[in-house]
Design an enzyme around this catalytic site. Structure first.
Site, PDB file in Angstrom:
ATOM      1  N   GLY A 539       1.242  -1.508  -0.142  1.00 26.15           N
ATOM      2  CA  GLY A 539       0.145  -0.007   0.562  1.00 26.15           C
ATOM      3  C   GLY A 539       1.477   1.543  -0.053  1.00 26.15           C
ATOM      4  O   GLY A 539       1.734   0.982   0.620  1.00 26.15           O
ATOM      5  N   GLY A 541       0.692   5.119   0.916  1.00 18.69           N
ATOM      6  CA  GLY A 541      -0.644   6.063   1.701  1.00 18.69           C
ATOM      7  C   GLY A 541       0.093   7.420   1.516  1.00 18.69           C
ATOM      8  O   GLY A 541       1.391   7.846   1.306  1.00 18.69           O
ATOM      9  N   GLY A 542      -0.450   8.933   2.333  1.00 16.68           N
ATOM     10  CA  GLY A 542       0.070   9.587   1.790  1.00 16.68           C
ATOM     11  C   GLY A 542       1.242  10.413   2.853  1.00 16.68           C
ATOM     12  O   GLY A 542       2.275  10.859   2.749  1.00 16.68           O
ATOM     13  N   PHE A 543       1.160   9.081   3.488  1.00 18.88           N
ATOM     14  CA  PHE A 543       2.707   9.249   4.843  1.00 18.88           C
ATOM     15  C   PHE A 543       3.999   8.674   4.371  1.00 18.88           C
ATOM     16  O   PHE A 543       4.369   8.730   4.944  1.00 18.88           O
ATOM     17  CB  PHE A 543       1.641   8.908   6.073  1.00 18.88           C
ATOM     18  N   VAL A 546       3.446   1.103   3.075  1.00 11.30           N
ATOM     19  CA  VAL A 546       2.804  -0.117   3.490  1.00 11.30           C
ATOM     20  C   VAL A 546       3.547  -1.453   2.950  1.00 11.30           C
ATOM     21  O   VAL A 546       3.374  -1.670   1.830  1.00 11.30           O
ATOM     22  CB  VAL A 546       1.490   0.063   4.002  1.00 11.30           C
ATOM     23  N   ASP A 657     -11.204  10.056   7.769  1.00 15.33           N
ATOM     24  CA  ASP A 657     -11.002  10.123   6.723  1.00 15.33           C
ATOM     25  C   ASP A 657     -11.497   8.676   6.291  1.00 15.33           C
ATOM     26  O   ASP A 657     -10.733   7.471   5.844  1.00 15.33           O
ATOM     27  CB  ASP A 657      -9.172  10.009   6.411  1.00 15.33           C
TER      28      ASP A 657
END
Ligand SMILES: *[C@@H]1O[C@H](CO)[C@@H](O)[C@H](O)[C@H]1NC(C)=O
Ligand SMILES: *[C@@H]1O[C@H](CO)[C@@H](O)[C@H](O)[C@H]1NC(C)=O
Ligand SMILES: *[C@@H]1O[C@H](CO)[C@@H](O)[C@H](O)[C@H]1NC(C)=O
Ligand SMILES: *[C@@H]1O[C@H](CO)[C@@H](O)[C@H](O)[C@H]1NC(C)=O
Ligand SMILES: *[C@@H]1O[C@H](CO)[C@@H](O)[C@H](O)[C@H]1NC(C)=O
Ligand SMILES: *[C@@H]1O[C@H](CO)[C@@H](O)[C@H](O)[C@H]1NC(C)=O
Ligand SMILES: *[C@@H]1O[C@H](CO)[C@@H](O)[C@H](O)[C@H]1NC(C)=O
Length: 885
Positions: A539, A541-543, A546, A657
């Site tokens: 994954g 993500g914005g941060f 993963v 979110d």
């Protein structure tokens, strides 16, 4: 904790340790230095250092061993499960089927007596067969008490009870444990730890002949005369709360080793949190040992909304046993520097719905800002045929004050012994938690060390050498003792790196107890992810990314979320997420297993969700489509996860979110909500205003306009998820014609036109029974109502979805599956009252469309991932218009 073969060196180390601890205590000058400070680790030999930095003396073979009759000896035992609590004093216990007595020769004066219980399995004793009475001299502290029943009612395993008892001249303090006797059953008594600590003569006791002046005499609420607390009474502490602040550990108290808890579980309404951790309280009115500085550095006030403040109370609700008098101590300190004259912030105080203070004015009491003060009240809680009662503390603003507001910094509540010298109440908990220490200021720790070093040099080289030697040996010893338990594990998120941390050995990755959260070394993470191999990315993500990873020698699959190096500002989110996740455990929330913060990394380790995100089973996917029942179950699960977030803590946690990529599925297709990175503690009944964050297409128009974040914003997003699940369409698809881009708006239009069945996932055609579809669509529609207030709560959503599933299952059971999906017009004006949509199909609907497109045009849909954006002043002004109407 097996006995060591190398007994002599260990003894030597122990001796040095006593010297060390003596020096530490002597040199860090606590504000109060108790004459007695006895901590007994029952059922254990030797002595062990506790989390509180004190040495707990084992009662086995020591002068603290209990007295008992020779034919009826007590036994000692080691708890068979030890993961969820600290080793000292919970790991060992003294247990007996017969009475035993601890005798403490102590100096006269009032003492704290703390009793620690850990209800675990102890060999030779049945774990739920503990029923006993505890007496201290003539006082009955506990009667027919069952630690196992009591801790069960707290939903935890350990508990401590704190009492205040005065010991007369030439008297000993005797603590007797008496098991309940019954002809049919063998009951036993047990105890894990006992603590006796002296307290100042007039800290809680207020005898007539000792207190000077009227000022600190407790007021008897509802009675004309004051009441004195004399030495012939015993007290039981039931609450000690650091209002607006975090929990305070025993060792960070003023020297009496009191633990202070957070108040947020008891705050029923209201709450702004003024806080000034740099404030140096000026103890000109009360002794400086009354409470730690941290209690006065934080507070709860009503906040700036005068209109709201006029009609509301700041209310704390504290469950207590009935049939007793209670001493309620309220701590105050005016910490807001804008308020500097008496008469500015004045308020009423009600205790148990009775007026206790007509004009509370902290500055009138203290003459100055930053000056701590307390007020004592005694309130009688009558027995009205009920064992427990919610003792309420209400602060209500005075309308004649300059500022419509109130403030409170701390609360202590003590039960007072009755005329029979009894303190024992019901066996079910008035919740007194052995709370996780928190906010433990690293400041005080470092202060201690500095002073210590200074004194060390004064005392000369010899002491320093001893110390160094001691440290080295101690480290070795500590490694042994704490091999399976990491002292930082409970409150590591406040602590800086610790040399012992490296020593933390793995143990409980799969069965994480309570709030424990495992620490991983960076090299463990690297091994798990094959040095962050890109093939293992599951994954983005914005941060950051993963990864899929294996821990426990390849026996356990986990998801590893690694923050991007450059997203330094994410540090806050990192901490938020860890702190929240480690506190939240729910079958429908993705569990946090551990974390790693070595070398500036920010890495979170979660349980692995084998079936990925919900979205990847809905559309643009090679996966088989989910059945309608599966979809309903997934929605029910996610709704219950969100409901838990919204309600399990006093301050609701708003996800912010909610979307189909944040709903994950495990190998059994159980849905779990993930990614609390954007969550933020909401304050009760107060919309939290922050930078608008979220994901396009799921964004609550009410929130975008007004920046007022409430649980209902999650409900909106969930409504969008429900349509996505039903229609297998993206929440926002910039590639298609404008009218259909935003699923929420488009679905609403279709409902109004009666064409909703045309946009349902073709796979589901003829598979949804009409009654079920009707309930589902009505529910989804109510979730996306323009105004939060019109939307159902997550609990309503969960229940309605369960109802929908029931309808579907019933119909399938009666073989009614081939009934046609009929197109229908969803009821509006006459719909269910709980989400009666009175704006339906009118001005506000088109309004919401314009709003969202206003926001969108500026940005030409960058990606569909999370984006931050600002909103224009027109949006805000339209919001004020709307909300004032
Ligand atoms: C307790 O200890 C005694 C001897 O000290 C022993 O005979 C007895 O079996 C023990 N009881 C239990 C339940 O372990
Ligand atoms: C406490 O126990 C000791 C020894 O059993 C006894 O002599 C003393 O009288 C007791 N004191 C009280 C206050 O009960
Ligand atoms: C002790 O408590 C248990 C359960 O709370 C109850 O069943 C029992 O009757 C009580 N015994 C006495 C003597 O009060
Ligand atoms: C605390 O108060 C006592 C008595 O007023 C005083 O002697 C002592 O210096 C104070 N301690 C600190 C750290 O202010
Ligand atoms: C505040 O609390 C007091 C005492 O419980 C109660 O009488 C009063 O009605 C409350 N006021 C509001 C606005 O809730
Ligand atoms: C007793 O109190 C509990 C909790 O406050 C409440 O649920 C219960 O209804 C009360 N029972 C009676 C008889 O008042
Ligand atoms: C205490 O912790 C805070 C936040 O973690 C940090 O900013 C501060 O530097 C620390 N202070 C000391 C003395 O370590």
């Amino acid at each position: 904790m097996k006995s060591h073969p190398m007994l002599t060196p260990i003894l030597y180390v122990c001796c040095l340790f006593f010297l060390l601890s003596y020096l530490t205590i002597a040199t860090s000058t606590p504000l109060y230095n108790p004459v007695e400070n006895v901590v007994v680790n029952c059922g254990s030999p030797g002595s062990l250092k506790g989390d509180d930095d004190r040495y707990w003396i084992g009662d086995k073979g020591s002068k603290f061993a209990p007295t008992e009759e020779s034919n009826y000896k007590s036994n000692t035992s080691v708890a068979q499960s030890q993961v969820s609590v600290g080793i000292v004093p919970y790991m060992t216990a003294r247990l007996s089927y017969w009475q035993f007595t601890y005798v403490f020769p102590v100096t006269p004066g009032p003492k704290f007596v703390r009793l620690y219980f850990y209800s675990a399995v102890y060999s030779g004793f049945e774990s739920s067969k503990d029923f006993f009475t505890v007496k201290a001299g003539s006082f009955t502290l506990l009667r027919n008490f069952s630690a196992s029943i009591y801790t069960d009612s707290l939903d935890q395993k350990n508990v401590y009870k704190e009492f205040c008892i005065n010991v007369d001249e030439n008297k000993k303090l005797n603590l007797t444990f008496i098991p309940f006797t019954s002809t049919s059953m063998n009951y036993h008594a047990f105890i894990n730890g006992i603590e006796i600590v002296s307290m100042p003569m007039d800290l809680y006791y207020k005898p007539q002949d000792v207190i000077k002046g009227e000022e600190f005499v407790p007021a008897y609420v509802g009675q004309p005369k004051p009441i004195y607390i004399d030495y012939s009474m015993a007290l039981e502490m039931v609450y000690r709360l650091n209002v607006g602040g975090s929990a305070i550990q025993a060792k960070d108290d003023t020297g009496m080793f009191r633990k202070w808890s957070e108040d947020r579980d008891y705050l029923l309404s209201g709450g702004f949190v003024p806080r000034d951790p740099s404030l140096k309280p000026k103890y000109t009115k009360i002794p400086n040992y009354t409470a730690p500085d941290a209690v006065y550095q934080s507070a709860i006030s009503m906040g700036p909304d005068r209109t709201k403040n006029k009609q509301s109370n700041l209310t704390w609700g504290l469950p207590v046993d009935t049939g007793f008098n209670y001493l309620v101590r309220l701590h105050f300190c005016e910490i807001e520097s804008e308020i500097h004259a008496s008469g500015t912030r004045e308020f009423y105080i009600y205790i148990d719905y009775q007026l206790a203070e007509e004009r509370a004015d902290v500055l009138l009491w203290t003459d100055d800002n930053d000056t701590p003060y307390y007020k004592d009240y005694v309130v009688m809680i009558k027995n009205k045929g009920n064992d427990t009662h919610l003792l309420s503390i209400d602060l209500h603003s005075r309308l004649d004050a300059d500022l419509i507001d109130a403030i409170l910094n701390g609360v202590e509540v003590f039960k007072l012994s009755d005329s029979d010298n009894n303190l024992a109440g019901a066996n079910i908990a008035a919740p007194l938690l052995d709370q996780q220490p928190s906010g433990a200021s690293n400041e005080s720790k470092s202060k201690k060390t500095t002073i210590f070093i200074a004194i060390g040099s004064v005392l000369g080289l010899l002491v320093v050498l001893t110390l160094v030697c001691c440290m080295v040996l101690c480290k070795l010893k500590k490694t042994k003792h704490y091999g399976s338990y990491h002292p930082l594990a409970k409150w590591w998120w406040w602590s800086r790196p610790d040399p012992y941390r490296k020593e933390f050995s793995r143990r409980t990755a799969s069965s994480l107890p309570g709030e424990l959260c495992r620490y991983f070394r960076l090299d463990e993470i690297k091994t798990a992810t094959n040095n962050f191999n890109e093939d293992l990315i599951i994954g983005v993500g914005g941060f950051g990314n993963v990864y899929k990873g294996m821990i426990e020698q390849g026996n356990m699959m986990v998801a590893i979320k690694r923050m991007k190096q450059e997203s330094r500002q994410g540090a806050l989110e990192f901490m938020t997420e860890i702190k929240m996740l480690s506190q939240l455990r729910h079958v429908h929330l993705v569990s946090l297993i551990g974390y790693c913060d070595d070398e500036g990394e920010m890495i979170l380790v979660y349980e692995y969700m084998a079936n990925g995100t919900l979205r990847h089973h809905l559309y643009d996917t090679p996966n088989d489509p989910l059945t309608w029942k599966q979809r309903l179950q997934i929605c029910i699960g996610a709704a219950s996860g969100l409901h838990h977030l919204h309600t399990s803590t006093k301050h609701p946690i708003i996800h912010r979110d909610v979307k189909t990529t944040n709903i994950l599925l495990d190998e059994k297709w159980v849905s779990k909500v993930s990614d609390f990175g954007l969550s933020k503690m909401g304050l009760d009944n107060t919309a939290v205003s922050t930078l608008v964050k979220g994901t396009w297409g799921y964004l609550d128009p009410d929130y975008a306009r007004c920046q007022q974040l409430t649980q209902k914003s999650d409900v909106y997003s969930f409504g969008v998820v429900m349509f996505e699940v039903l229609c297998a369409r993206k929440a926002l698809n910039p590639k298609i014609q404008e009218e259909q881009r935003n699923l929420a708006i488009w679905a609403q239009k279709c409902i109004d036109r009666g064409t909703i069945s045309k946009i349902i996932d073709p796979y589901l055609t003829n598979k949804i029974v009409p009654e079920c579809l009707k309930v589902y669509v009505e529910l989804a529609e109510s979730c996306i109502c323009d105004h939060g207030i019109q939307r159902p709560t997550m609990n309503d959503v969960m229940e309605k979805l369960e109802f929908a599933l029931e309808l579907q299952e019933q119909a399938e059971a009666t073989n009614d599956t081939n009934s046609e999906v009929v197109s229908f017009r969803v009821a509006n004006a006459n719909g269910d009252p709980w989400y009666n949509n009175f704006y339906h199909g009118q001005v506000l609907e088109s309004n919401s469309e314009t709003k969202l497109s206003t926001i969108s045009t500026g940005l030409s849909y960058p990606s569909l991932d999370s984006v931050n954006f600002s909103i224009t002043s027109e949006d805000v002004s339209s919001c004020t218009k709307n909300s004032s109407s």
